[in-house]
Write a protein that holds these residues in place. Structure first.
Motif, PDB file in Angstrom:
ATOM      1  N   ARG A   1    -109.096 -53.575  48.059  1.00  0.00           N
ATOM      2  CA  ARG A   1    -109.315 -55.022  48.114  1.00  0.00           C
ATOM      3  C   ARG A   1    -110.675 -55.274  48.759  1.00  0.00           C
ATOM      4  O   ARG A   1    -110.886 -54.956  49.925  1.00  0.00           O
ATOM      5  CB  ARG A   1    -108.206 -55.701  48.896  1.00  0.00           C
TER       6      ARG A   1
ATOM      7  N   SER B   1    -109.719 -54.827  43.433  1.00  0.00           N
ATOM      8  CA  SER B   1    -109.328 -56.234  43.533  1.00  0.00           C
ATOM      9  C   SER B   1    -110.404 -56.972  44.308  1.00  0.00           C
ATOM     10  O   SER B   1    -110.691 -56.636  45.467  1.00  0.00           O
ATOM     11  CB  SER B   1    -107.976 -56.367  44.253  1.00  0.00           C
TER      12      SER B   1
ATOM     13  N   VAL C   1    -108.477 -58.222  53.254  1.00  0.00           N
ATOM     14  CA  VAL C   1    -109.252 -57.275  52.465  1.00  0.00           C
ATOM     15  C   VAL C   1    -109.367 -55.965  53.226  1.00  0.00           C
ATOM     16  O   VAL C   1    -109.140 -55.903  54.440  1.00  0.00           O
ATOM     17  CB  VAL C   1    -110.664 -57.820  52.142  1.00  0.00           C
TER      18      VAL C   1
END
Length: 321
Positions: free
Chosen positions: A53, A95, A112
């Motif tokens: 992420r 992502s 994240v």
């Protein structure tokens, strides 16, 4: 003529037969699938097994910005491509998460795993930063590659976006009267192309990117600060991910992958490290050597100069990560 046609037809058949290596002619169509790498890291080093992420600022082109494609909006940019290469190097899916101008908060809250586009020269961050994957710095652009490095007594004129770090640098070193403030970088470059000013002060990456819009052929003449770069940020306590990211960044910068991405978005690769420093930047560099990193900043050393960042390709405003 008949023999030539037969020969041409035979060449086509042979070429088609060579596609499936050593298998002869076949009607079976095969699709190349790249080798899947094993994940280098997993939970708890990353928040979601199998996926990296990555936090970016979606209003920060050319590093990352919103683009329209097939009637849908998506985040794209230089940082997004580097993030994809990082994820692939780590054996993970990607992502992308828009964290705006709060990368530190996104890391702290676990939204994240890493953040992109961190310029250490303008950011006093509480997280770990990798070595730079993309060089940058406040540079002076000119229409001529042979333009001299301006001095405080040369009477040179400059354009920079209002309230940007670059504008602060110009005012600190050359005086407020030397600066033409513009609403964005494109306006600054137009002032340069029309001869209104002799130089544009800007972040190197954003300046070269913005010059593609009005198609101004510019050259980097000098640095107004020590050369820096954009880095990857990771939570400081995440030792496993820090090591993995450091190794991946070293690989991607060393094998030319980042250079290919850089050329895609900027039309060239940047290396401002070989540029001369302005007198103000030289003075700051000397002071830094004497007193340590705390003295480092943009030319002129104004305490406020590190509070204003250079924004997107056409808008060099506040909000650097």
């Amino acid at each position: 003529m008949g023999k030539r046609l037969k020969a041409a037809a035979l060449c086509c058949v042979l070429a088609a037969c060579m596609v499936p290596a050593l298998t002869g002619c076949s009607n079976n169509k095969t699709t190349y699938t790249p080798e899947t790498k094993s994940p280098v890291v997993a939970s708890p080093a990353i928040g979601q097994d199998g996926t990296l992420r990555v936090g970016v600022d979606a209003e920060n082109p050319p590093l990352s910005g919103m683009v329209e494609s097939d009637n849908t909006s998506k985040i794209a940019g230089l940082d997004v491509d580097v993030a994809a290469a990082l994820a692939d190097e780590l054996g993970l899916k990607l992502s992308i998460v828009d964290v705006g101008n709060d990368p530190e908060g996104a890391l702290a809250e676990g939204k994240v795993d890493i953040v992109m586009g961190i310029d250490r020269s303008t950011s006093d961050v509480a997280f770990w930063c990798s070595d730079p994957y993309l060089p940058t710095g406040v540079v002076l652009l000119s229409l001529s590659a042979d333009a001299p490095v301006p001095t405080a007594s040369s009477g040179a004129t400059f354009a920079a976006q209002v309230s940007s770090r670059s504008a602060w640098s110009v005012m600190n070193e050359f005086g407020e009267e030397s600066l033409t403030s513009t609403n964005n970088l494109v306006e600054a470059l137009n002032a340069l192309s029309t001869g209104t000013v002799q130089y544009v002060a800007t972040d190197a990456v954003r300046g070269i990117s913005a010059a593609k819009q009005p198609h101004v052929d510019v050259h980097m003449i000098a640095l107004m600060q020590q050369p820096g770069g954009y880095c990857v940020g990771v939570a400081d306590e995440n030792s496993e991910l820090k090591t993995a990211v450091a190794d991946a960044v070293a690989t991607l910068t060393g094998n030319g992958v980042v250079s290919v991405i850089e050329t895609k978005w900027l039309g060239t690769t940047l290396d401002p490290s070989g540029l001369p420093l302005t007198e103000g930047a030289t003075a700051v560099a000397a002071m830094t050597q004497d007193t340590g990193p705390a003295a480092e900043g943009t030319a002129g050393g104004d305490a406020g100069s590190n509070n204003a960042g250079d924004g997107g390709a056409g808008s060099e405003g506040e909000g650097d990560a």
